[in-house]
Scaffold this active site. Structure first.
Site, PDB file in Angstrom:
ATOM      1  N   ALA A 159      79.971 -40.367  49.367  1.00 46.22           N
ATOM      2  CA  ALA A 159      81.155 -41.073  48.852  1.00 46.22           C
ATOM      3  C   ALA A 159      81.824 -41.970  49.889  1.00 46.22           C
ATOM      4  CB  ALA A 159      82.157 -40.044  48.324  1.00 46.22           C
ATOM      5  N   HIS A 160      81.833 -41.543  51.160  1.00 45.15           N
ATOM      6  CA  HIS A 160      82.619 -42.325  52.126  1.00 45.15           C
ATOM      7  C   HIS A 160      81.963 -43.652  52.494  1.00 45.15           C
ATOM      8  CE1 HIS A 160      80.629 -41.421  56.150  1.00 45.15           C
ATOM      9  NE2 HIS A 160      80.057 -40.489  55.413  1.00 45.15           N
TER      10      HIS A 160
ATOM     11  N   GLY B 277      76.354 -36.913  52.005  1.00 49.04           N
ATOM     12  CA  GLY B 277      74.986 -37.424  51.953  1.00 49.04           C
ATOM     13  C   GLY B 277      74.004 -36.460  52.600  1.00 49.04           C
TER      14      GLY B 277
ATOM     15  N   THR C 164      82.817 -22.978  45.619  1.00 54.63           N
ATOM     16  CA  THR C 164      83.909 -23.563  44.827  1.00 54.63           C
ATOM     17  C   THR C 164      83.925 -25.071  45.047  1.00 54.63           C
ATOM     18  OG1 THR C 164      85.154 -21.528  44.995  1.00 54.63           O
ATOM     19  CG2 THR C 164      86.409 -23.515  44.440  1.00 54.63           C
TER      20      THR C 164
ATOM     21  N   CYS D 130      75.813 -41.941  63.426  1.00 51.71           N
ATOM     22  CA  CYS D 130      75.596 -40.504  63.391  1.00 51.71           C
ATOM     23  C   CYS D 130      74.871 -40.009  64.636  1.00 51.71           C
ATOM     24  CB  CYS D 130      74.785 -40.133  62.165  1.00 51.71           C
ATOM     25  SG  CYS D 130      75.424 -40.906  60.691  1.00 51.71           S
TER      26      CYS D 130
HETATM   27  N1  PLP Z   1      71.856 -41.358  54.940  1.00 49.33           N
HETATM   28  C1  PLP Z   1      72.225 -42.564  55.393  1.00 49.33           C
HETATM   29  C2  PLP Z   1      71.331 -43.740  55.159  1.00 49.33           C
HETATM   30  C3  PLP Z   1      73.442 -42.714  56.065  1.00 49.33           C
HETATM   31  O1  PLP Z   1      73.801 -43.909  56.521  1.00 49.33           O
HETATM   32  C4  PLP Z   1      74.259 -41.575  56.264  1.00 49.33           C
HETATM   33  C5  PLP Z   1      75.522 -41.654  57.042  1.00 49.33           C
HETATM   34  O2  PLP Z   1      75.587 -42.271  58.066  1.00 49.33           O
HETATM   35  C6  PLP Z   1      73.831 -40.340  55.747  1.00 49.33           C
HETATM   36  C7  PLP Z   1      72.629 -40.281  55.105  1.00 49.33           C
HETATM   37  C8  PLP Z   1      74.651 -39.086  55.893  1.00 49.33           C
HETATM   38  O3  PLP Z   1      75.740 -39.078  54.989  1.00 49.33           O
HETATM   39  P1  PLP Z   1      77.006 -38.140  55.253  1.00 49.33           P
HETATM   40  O4  PLP Z   1      77.766 -38.782  56.371  1.00 49.33           O
HETATM   41  O5  PLP Z   1      77.790 -38.197  53.979  1.00 49.33           O
HETATM   42  O6  PLP Z   1      76.514 -36.784  55.544  1.00 49.33           O
END
Ligand code: PLP
Length: 391
Positions: A206-207, A69, A243, A331
């Site tokens: 994806a996760h 993401g 890749t 995060c």
């Molecule tokens: N955007 C949102 C709303 C999210 O909740 C997250 C992950 O917590 C992300 C972006 C980031 O995605 P990724 O963990 O795949 O980098």
């Protein structure tokens, strides 16, 4: 274990794992290879791209696979803004105060690179105002980036209305503003139809929907001005060098197909569980307050503030009871700061400091909810006494 942190990540779906395994084993070819193994990998990529496009109501040529993401969001925001500025369209970007840090930090970098940004606030429920959005538009605006559903409180933004404002602005002013949306939290819980939403770019991870970590999707509408962020080989239609993560991409497509099936039933079932959790907490815990929107909210999200506690302490206490929940955004857990989302919503800092996010998932059942309701009131009480004793 009671896992209620699906907004942070979800378990890998068995079907996604199955789809990945051959590419972690005997089908190891590089899709750029001009021999049988390469062609086999390329066929897998083509199939994943077609399947992903179908789910998002896009063309295969509008789908880029990324490393997640964050990369999709960075690529969309920086790639579109750079290209628009280079084309002489201007250097003003509109975003919101409640974006994920991937979007916030991308906007900050745009500022460092000479763009001007307007950051829209939100109301007490976490919704951005359509009127304020319309007022923020300028003749030099090149990009607006507004998330579809918030990861901390689950609030859903009026994205299709914002897209309509941009269409009307383009017709009136003869100036097109590109619209990107971070839709990472949406798949499986609401329709993610790129055309119906009216976006030029849309990011997925994806996760968050039962796929592998480190794999994402960027929808980039045909003819959207774009300058690549990752430079190198000609992969991903010259838009994202490197890749390809063939196994991750195969798992992503398999997971997205499943997430997009049976959404209405999933939503009804999980929303009922979320409501039971909500009512149970509000009945059993004095001074608990729910953060978010009653009407425009992801069905699996419940963000609750408990006055007079520290949220990381409560999360640790719940963990000791076998319950996984989170202090808002996983995060940004490395160093505690009050949630920028709750602060933008006007939640007082004391309440923001004691907020916990429960995010339900496909595997959540009534027993999980009852386990939280059995453990939580006592743990909140102990967390409150701990804070009072430390004063
Ligand atoms: N955007 C949102 C709303 C999210 O909740 C997250 C992950 O917590 C992300 C972006 C980031 O995605 P990724 O963990 O795949 O980098």
């Amino acid at each position: 274990m009671v896992y209620l942190d699906h907004a942070a990540t979800t378990p890998l779906r068995a079907e996604a794992r199955e789809a990945m395994l051959p590419f972690l084993g005997e089908r190891f070819g590089n899709p750029s290879g001009l021999y049988a193994e390469g062609r086999e990998a390329q066929r897998a990529l083509d199939a994943a791209r077609a399947a992903t496009a179908e789910r998002l109501n896009a063309r295969p040529s509008e789908i880029l696979f990324t490393s997640g993401g964050t990369e999709a969001i960075n690529t969309a925001m920086l790639g579109i803004a750079y290209a628009m500025r280079r084309a002489g369209a201007g250097a003003h970007v509109i975003t919101t105060a409640i974006e994920h840090h991937a979007g916030i930090h991308a906007a900050q970098q745009l500022e460092e690179l000479g763009f001007e940004t307007t950051t829209l606030g939100c109301d007490g429920a976490g919704r951005v105002s359509v009127d304020e959005f319309a007022r923020a538009l300028r003749p030099d605006t090149v990009l607006a980036s507004v998330m579809l559903a918030n990861n901390e409180v689950g609030t859903i933004q009026p994205l299709a209305e914002l897209a309509a404002i941009l269409r009307e602005y383009a017709a009136r002013q003869r100036h097109r503003v590109m619209l990107h949306s971070d839709a990472v939290q949406a798949p499986g819980w609401m329709a993610v139809d790129a055309r119906a939403l009216g976006v030029d770019a849309l990011s997925l991870s994806a996760h968050k929907f039962g796929g592998p970590k480190g794999s994402g999707v960027l929808f980039l509408r045909r003819a959207t001005p774009f300058r690549p962020l990752l430079l190198g080989g000609g992969q991903e239609m010259q838009k994202r060098a490197g890749t390809e993560n063939v196994a991750g991409i195969a798992g992503t497509a398999a997971a997205l197909a499943l997430a997009c099936e049976g959404v209405a039933e999933r939503v009804a079932r999980v929303r009922a569980l979320r409501e039971r959790l909500r009512e149970g907490i509000l009945a059993a815990v004095p001074d608990a307050a729910v953060n978010g929107c009653r009407t425009h909210c992801l069905p699996n999200n419940l963000n609750v503030s408990f006055d007079g506690i520290e949220s990381d302490d409560l999360v640790a206490r719940l963990d000791a009871r076998g319950i996984a929940a989170s202090t808002g955004s996983a995060c940004s857990n490395a160093m505690w700061e009050p949630s920028h989302v709750l602060l933008a919503m006007g939640v007082p800092i004391r309440r923001a400091a004691g907020s916990v996010r429960f995010s339900l998932g496909e595997g959540t059942d009534g027993a999980d909810v009852e386990a939280v309701l059995a453990a939580l009131p006592g743990e909140v009480e102990r967390a409150r006494r701990a804070v009072a004793a430390a004063r």
